[in-house]
Design a protein around this motif. Structure first.
Motif, mmCIF file in Angstrom:
data_model
loop_
_atom_site.group_PDB
_atom_site.id
_atom_site.type_symbol
_atom_site.label_atom_id
_atom_site.label_comp_id
_atom_site.label_asym_id
_atom_site.label_seq_id
_atom_site.Cartn_x
_atom_site.Cartn_y
_atom_site.Cartn_z
ATOM 1 N N VAL A 1 0.864 -1.191 0.000
ATOM 2 C CA VAL A 1 0.000 0.000 0.000
ATOM 3 C C VAL A 1 0.891 1.229 0.000
ATOM 4 O O VAL A 1 2.059 1.159 0.383
ATOM 5 N N GLY A 2 0.341 2.360 -0.399
ATOM 6 C CA GLY A 2 1.105 3.599 -0.420
ATOM 7 C C GLY A 2 1.087 4.304 0.927
ATOM 8 O O GLY A 2 0.285 3.978 1.802
ATOM 9 N N GLU A 3 1.980 5.288 1.075
ATOM 10 C CA GLU A 3 2.043 6.062 2.311
ATOM 11 C C GLU A 3 0.830 6.963 2.485
ATOM 12 O O GLU A 3 0.666 7.580 3.536
ATOM 13 N N ASP A 4 -0.022 7.043 1.468
ATOM 14 C CA ASP A 4 -1.242 7.852 1.556
ATOM 15 C C ASP A 4 -2.384 7.081 2.215
ATOM 16 O O ASP A 4 -3.504 7.562 2.287
ATOM 17 N N LYS A 5 -2.097 5.892 2.720
ATOM 18 C CA LYS A 5 -3.114 5.043 3.355
ATOM 19 C C LYS A 5 -2.906 5.009 4.865
ATOM 20 O O LYS A 5 -1.814 5.250 5.365
ATOM 21 N N VAL A 6 -3.949 4.666 5.571
ATOM 22 C CA VAL A 6 -3.880 4.466 7.012
ATOM 23 C C VAL A 6 -4.411 3.070 7.314
ATOM 24 O O VAL A 6 -5.278 2.560 6.609
ATOM 25 N N THR A 7 -3.842 2.443 8.344
ATOM 26 C CA THR A 7 -4.200 1.074 8.708
ATOM 27 C C THR A 7 -5.408 1.053 9.623
ATOM 28 O O THR A 7 -5.445 1.788 10.605
ATOM 29 N N TYR A 8 -6.376 0.199 9.328
ATOM 30 C CA TYR A 8 -7.521 -0.044 10.208
ATOM 31 C C TYR A 8 -7.522 -1.514 10.595
ATOM 32 O O TYR A 8 -7.468 -2.391 9.734
ATOM 33 N N PHE A 9 -7.584 -1.763 11.906
ATOM 34 C CA PHE A 9 -7.780 -3.121 12.394
ATOM 35 C C PHE A 9 -9.142 -3.617 11.947
ATOM 36 O O PHE A 9 -10.129 -2.889 12.016
ATOM 37 N N VAL A 10 -9.230 -4.856 11.524
ATOM 38 C CA VAL A 10 -10.538 -5.464 11.265
ATOM 39 C C VAL A 10 -10.718 -6.752 12.050
ATOM 40 O O VAL A 10 -11.814 -7.289 12.103
ATOM 41 N N GLY A 11 -9.632 -7.214 12.696
ATOM 42 C CA GLY A 11 -9.772 -8.405 13.527
ATOM 43 C C GLY A 11 -8.509 -8.731 14.288
ATOM 44 O O GLY A 11 -7.403 -8.469 13.833
ATOM 45 N N ILE A 12 -8.713 -9.258 15.475
ATOM 46 C CA ILE A 12 -7.627 -9.767 16.303
ATOM 47 C C ILE A 12 -8.097 -11.132 16.792
ATOM 48 O O ILE A 12 -9.127 -11.235 17.452
ATOM 49 N N ASP A 13 -7.369 -12.158 16.435
ATOM 50 C CA ASP A 13 -7.728 -13.516 16.830
ATOM 51 C C ASP A 13 -6.569 -14.167 17.569
ATOM 52 O O ASP A 13 -5.409 -13.791 17.396
ATOM 53 N N LYS A 14 -6.903 -15.164 18.368
ATOM 54 C CA LYS A 14 -5.910 -16.012 19.039
ATOM 55 C C LYS A 14 -4.909 -15.221 19.881
ATOM 56 O O LYS A 14 -3.745 -15.599 19.986
ATOM 57 N N ALA A 15 -5.343 -14.116 20.475
ATOM 58 C CA ALA A 15 -4.443 -13.315 21.309
ATOM 59 C C ALA A 15 -4.174 -14.031 22.626
ATOM 60 O O ALA A 15 -5.094 -14.521 23.275
ATOM 61 N N LYS A 16 -2.894 -14.082 22.980
ATOM 62 C CA LYS A 16 -2.479 -14.703 24.232
ATOM 63 C C LYS A 16 -1.385 -13.849 24.844
ATOM 64 O O LYS A 16 -0.501 -13.360 24.139
#
Length: 146
Positions: free
Chosen positions: A79-94
């Motif tokens: 992706v380009g630097e003109d984008k921002v990251t959005y979380f859409v899921g977190i699984d199996k967190a320990k």
């Protein structure tokens, strides 16, 4: 490839006190990325988590992993630097053990795949070679506003 905080700040919108990556230690495009967060007693979250017994919140360890994943996407030309990251899921967190002031948090993410614009990473956070947290992270990238 090693990236310092200045280069990281050019890629991520996060700023103090929410920039949780100090350095990128290595990148293998299409495979993995390794980042570093040096945890100090000066972190603002230690004031309330917990007075007299400072522990880095698990959600911030996960956030640090996600920020490393965001750098991966830019460095790998996903992706380009003109984008921002959005979380859409977190699984199996320990969470395996507490992270405390003085720890150096090594953040290792492996690219699992991309499907319909959703990137999946398998992440681990380590201190002194021991896993302190792990999770599967899913994110998408959207246009920055402004």
């Amino acid at each position: 490839m090693v990236l310092d905080y200045k280069k990281i700040m050019a890629m991520l919108p996060h700023r103090y006190p929410f920039l949780l990556v100090d350095r990128i230690l290595s990148v293998e495009p299409g495979k993995r990325i390794v980042g570093l967060k040096n945890v100090t007693i000066n972190e603002p979250f230690f004031q309330g988590h917990f007075p007299g017994h400072p522990i880095m919140p698990g959600v911030l360890i996960i956030e640090a992993m996600a920020q490393v994943g965001g750098v991966y996407a830019v460095v790998s030309d996903e992706v380009g630097e003109d984008k921002v990251t959005y979380f859409v899921g977190i699984d199996k967190a320990k969470f395996r053990r507490p992270v405390v002031p003085g720890d150096s948090l090594r953040l290792e993410l492996e690219m699992v795949g991309v499907r319909r614009g959703i990137y999946t990473f398998a992440g681990k956070a380590l201190v002194d070679g021991k896993v302190v947290a792990e999770a599967e992270l899913k994110a998408t990238f959207v246009d920055r506003e402004g």
